[in-house]
Design a protein around this motif. Structure first.
Motif, PDB file in Angstrom:
ATOM      1  N   ALA A  10      25.761  -5.511  -0.141  1.00 29.62           N
ATOM      2  CA  ALA A  10      26.760  -5.875   0.863  1.00 29.62           C
ATOM      3  C   ALA A  10      27.742  -6.898   0.301  1.00 29.62           C
ATOM      4  CB  ALA A  10      26.074  -6.427   2.113  1.00 29.62           C
ATOM      5  N   GLU A  11      27.235  -7.857  -0.446  1.00 22.73           N
ATOM      6  CA  GLU A  11      28.098  -8.863  -1.066  1.00 22.73           C
ATOM      7  C   GLU A  11      29.020  -8.218  -2.100  1.00 22.73           C
ATOM      8  OE1 GLU A  11      30.113 -12.166  -1.922  1.00 22.73           O
ATOM      9  OE2 GLU A  11      28.680 -11.968  -0.288  1.00 22.73           O
ATOM     10  N   LYS A  12      28.471  -7.312  -2.893  1.00 24.37           N
ATOM     11  CA  LYS A  12      29.274  -6.597  -3.892  1.00 24.37           C
ATOM     12  C   LYS A  12      30.361  -5.782  -3.206  1.00 24.37           C
ATOM     13  CE  LYS A  12      30.251  -4.782  -7.932  1.00 24.37           C
ATOM     14  NZ  LYS A  12      31.024  -5.486  -8.924  1.00 24.37           N
ATOM     15  N   CYS A  13      30.024  -5.138  -2.105  1.00 20.65           N
ATOM     16  CA  CYS A  13      30.991  -4.350  -1.336  1.00 20.65           C
ATOM     17  C   CYS A  13      32.125  -5.238  -0.836  1.00 20.65           C
ATOM     18  CB  CYS A  13      30.301  -3.650  -0.178  1.00 20.65           C
ATOM     19  SG  CYS A  13      31.368  -2.525   0.728  1.00 20.65           S
ATOM     20  N   ARG A  14      31.806  -6.395  -0.279  1.00 21.45           N
ATOM     21  CA  ARG A  14      32.826  -7.336   0.187  1.00 21.45           C
ATOM     22  C   ARG A  14      33.714  -7.789  -0.965  1.00 21.45           C
ATOM     23  NH1 ARG A  14      28.658  -8.844   3.645  1.00 21.45           N
ATOM     24  NH2 ARG A  14      27.815 -10.372   2.208  1.00 21.45           N
ATOM     25  N   GLU A  15      33.105  -8.045  -2.107  1.00 21.65           N
ATOM     26  CA  GLU A  15      33.857  -8.490  -3.277  1.00 21.65           C
ATOM     27  C   GLU A  15      34.831  -7.405  -3.745  1.00 21.65           C
ATOM     28  OE1 GLU A  15      32.883  -9.220  -7.955  1.00 21.65           O
ATOM     29  OE2 GLU A  15      31.378  -9.870  -6.516  1.00 21.65           O
ATOM     30  N   VAL A  16      34.352  -6.176  -3.823  1.00 22.31           N
ATOM     31  CA  VAL A  16      35.195  -5.070  -4.271  1.00 22.31           C
ATOM     32  C   VAL A  16      36.333  -4.827  -3.287  1.00 22.31           C
ATOM     33  CG1 VAL A  16      35.246  -2.586  -4.730  1.00 22.31           C
ATOM     34  CG2 VAL A  16      33.385  -3.958  -5.620  1.00 22.31           C
ATOM     35  N   LEU A  17      36.030  -4.851  -1.986  1.00 22.08           N
ATOM     36  CA  LEU A  17      37.078  -4.655  -0.981  1.00 22.08           C
ATOM     37  C   LEU A  17      38.108  -5.774  -1.040  1.00 22.08           C
ATOM     38  CD1 LEU A  17      35.040  -3.302   2.053  1.00 22.08           C
ATOM     39  CD2 LEU A  17      36.678  -2.056   0.636  1.00 22.08           C
ATOM     40  N   SER A  18      37.670  -6.979  -1.290  1.00 22.85           N
ATOM     41  CA  SER A  18      38.594  -8.102  -1.446  1.00 22.85           C
ATOM     42  C   SER A  18      39.505  -7.881  -2.652  1.00 22.85           C
ATOM     43  CB  SER A  18      37.817  -9.406  -1.604  1.00 22.85           C
ATOM     44  OG  SER A  18      38.695 -10.472  -1.847  1.00 22.85           O
ATOM     45  N   ILE A  78       0.815  -1.215   0.000  1.00 24.41           N
ATOM     46  CA  ILE A  78       0.000   0.000   0.000  1.00 24.41           C
ATOM     47  C   ILE A  78       0.850   1.268   0.000  1.00 24.41           C
ATOM     48  CG2 ILE A  78      -1.730   1.299   1.316  1.00 24.41           C
ATOM     49  CD1 ILE A  78      -2.694  -1.484   2.354  1.00 24.41           C
ATOM     50  N   THR A  79       1.950   1.260   0.770  1.00 31.48           N
ATOM     51  CA  THR A  79       2.745   2.474   0.898  1.00 31.48           C
ATOM     52  C   THR A  79       4.114   2.342   0.215  1.00 31.48           C
ATOM     53  OG1 THR A  79       3.802   1.788   2.969  1.00 31.48           O
ATOM     54  CG2 THR A  79       1.694   2.968   3.155  1.00 31.48           C
ATOM     55  N   ALA A  80       4.693   3.489  -0.090  1.00 31.73           N
ATOM     56  CA  ALA A  80       6.034   3.520  -0.674  1.00 31.73           C
ATOM     57  C   ALA A  80       7.045   2.942   0.312  1.00 31.73           C
ATOM     58  CB  ALA A  80       6.414   4.950  -1.057  1.00 31.73           C
ATOM     59  N   ARG A  81       6.861   3.171   1.601  1.00 29.70           N
ATOM     60  CA  ARG A  81       7.762   2.654   2.630  1.00 29.70           C
ATOM     61  C   ARG A  81       7.783   1.137   2.610  1.00 29.70           C
ATOM     62  NH1 ARG A  81      12.126   2.693   4.350  1.00 29.70           N
ATOM     63  NH2 ARG A  81      12.049   4.917   4.380  1.00 29.70           N
ATOM     64  N   GLN A  82       6.630   0.506   2.457  1.00 33.96           N
ATOM     65  CA  GLN A  82       6.572  -0.960   2.393  1.00 33.96           C
ATOM     66  C   GLN A  82       7.351  -1.469   1.179  1.00 33.96           C
ATOM     67  OE1 GLN A  82       2.276  -1.326   2.343  1.00 33.96           O
ATOM     68  NE2 GLN A  82       2.266  -2.186   4.414  1.00 33.96           N
ATOM     69  N   LEU A  91      12.212  -3.926  -1.123  1.00 26.83           N
ATOM     70  CA  LEU A  91      13.324  -3.831  -2.069  1.00 26.83           C
ATOM     71  C   LEU A  91      14.672  -3.907  -1.350  1.00 26.83           C
ATOM     72  CD1 LEU A  91      11.979  -1.092  -4.506  1.00 26.83           C
ATOM     73  CD2 LEU A  91      12.306  -3.522  -5.016  1.00 26.83           C
ATOM     74  N   GLU A  92      14.739  -3.272  -0.185  1.00 24.43           N
ATOM     75  CA  GLU A  92      15.967  -3.333   0.620  1.00 24.43           C
ATOM     76  C   GLU A  92      16.245  -4.772   1.053  1.00 24.43           C
ATOM     77  OE1 GLU A  92      19.403  -2.329   2.485  1.00 24.43           O
ATOM     78  OE2 GLU A  92      18.185  -0.963   1.285  1.00 24.43           O
ATOM     79  N   ASP A  93      15.203  -5.481   1.460  1.00 26.64           N
ATOM     80  CA  ASP A  93      15.367  -6.890   1.827  1.00 26.64           C
ATOM     81  C   ASP A  93      15.836  -7.715   0.639  1.00 26.64           C
ATOM     82  OD1 ASP A  93      14.568  -6.354   4.410  1.00 26.64           O
ATOM     83  OD2 ASP A  93      12.506  -7.067   4.114  1.00 26.64           O
ATOM     84  N   MET A  94      15.275  -7.417  -0.531  1.00 22.43           N
ATOM     85  CA  MET A  94      15.606  -8.184  -1.727  1.00 22.43           C
ATOM     86  C   MET A  94      17.012  -7.886  -2.241  1.00 22.43           C
ATOM     87  SD  MET A  94      12.035  -7.799  -3.830  1.00 22.43           S
ATOM     88  CE  MET A  94      12.597  -8.628  -5.292  1.00 22.43           C
ATOM     89  N   PHE A  95      17.387  -6.600  -2.271  1.00 22.96           N
ATOM     90  CA  PHE A  95      18.619  -6.211  -2.944  1.00 22.96           C
ATOM     91  C   PHE A  95      19.708  -5.708  -2.005  1.00 22.96           C
ATOM     92  CE2 PHE A  95      15.259  -5.556  -6.164  1.00 22.96           C
ATOM     93  CZ  PHE A  95      15.676  -6.513  -7.070  1.00 22.96           C
TER      94      PHE A  95
END
Length: 120
Positions: free
Chosen positions: A40-48, A22-26, A31-35
Motif C-alpha cells: 500500500a505504501e509503495k502504491c501511494r509512492e508510485v501514484l505520487s 499449522i495451515t497455509a491460510r494462517q 504474510l499479508e499483515d507483514m507485507f
C-alpha cells in the motif's frame, strides 16, 4: 501440502517465524499483515510520482510515455485499480502544454464514442 511449499520457498528467517503456524491460510494471513502495508505504501509512492511527473521541454514523447506507463504498471501491480479513462487523463496531465490540441482532440473523440455507444 500448500503449507510445505510455502515454507520451502521462504527464507530461513521467515521459516522460523512461521514454523508454529499449522495451515497455509494462517501463514498467508500473517504474510499479508507483514507485507500488505508495504504494498500500500509503495502504491501511494508510485501514484505520487505519477501525479508529479511532467514531461520536460525538449524531451522525447516516447521516453516520457514509457516512464508514465511504467508508473501505471507499477501502481497496478501494487494494488491500484485505475480504469482506462483515468489512465488517459493522468497521461495527458503529464504532457507539455504543446499537446493541448492533441488532448482536446482525444477528449472530443472519446466523448463522441461514448455518445455513439449510448445511442446504440
Amino acid at each position: 501440502m500448500a503449507r510445505c511449499y510455502m515454507m520451502a520457498s521462504m527464507s530461513t528467517v521467515l521459516q522460523a517465524q512461521h514454523e508454529d503456524y499449522i495451515t497455509a491460510r494462517q501463514i498467508m494471513d500473517n504474510l499479508e499483515d507483514m507485507f500488505g502495508s508495504q504494498a500500500a505504501e509503495k502504491c501511494r509512492e508510485v501514484l505520487s510520482n505519477l501525479i508529479n511527473c511532467r514531461q520536460k521541454a525538449g524531451s522525447s514523447v516516447k521516453e516520457h510515455m514509457l516512464k508514465v506507463m511504467a508508473y501505471l504498471t507499477d501502481a497496478q501491480s501494487n494494488g491500484a485499480d485505475i480504469d482506462a479513462e483515468s489512465q488517459l487523463i493522468m497521461i495527458f496531465e503529464t504532457l507539455l502544454k504543446e499537446y493541448i490540441l492533441f488532448r482536446a482532440t482525444i477528449n472530443l473523440s472519446t466523448k463522441q464514442n461514448i455518445t455513439m455507444i449510448e445511442l446504440m
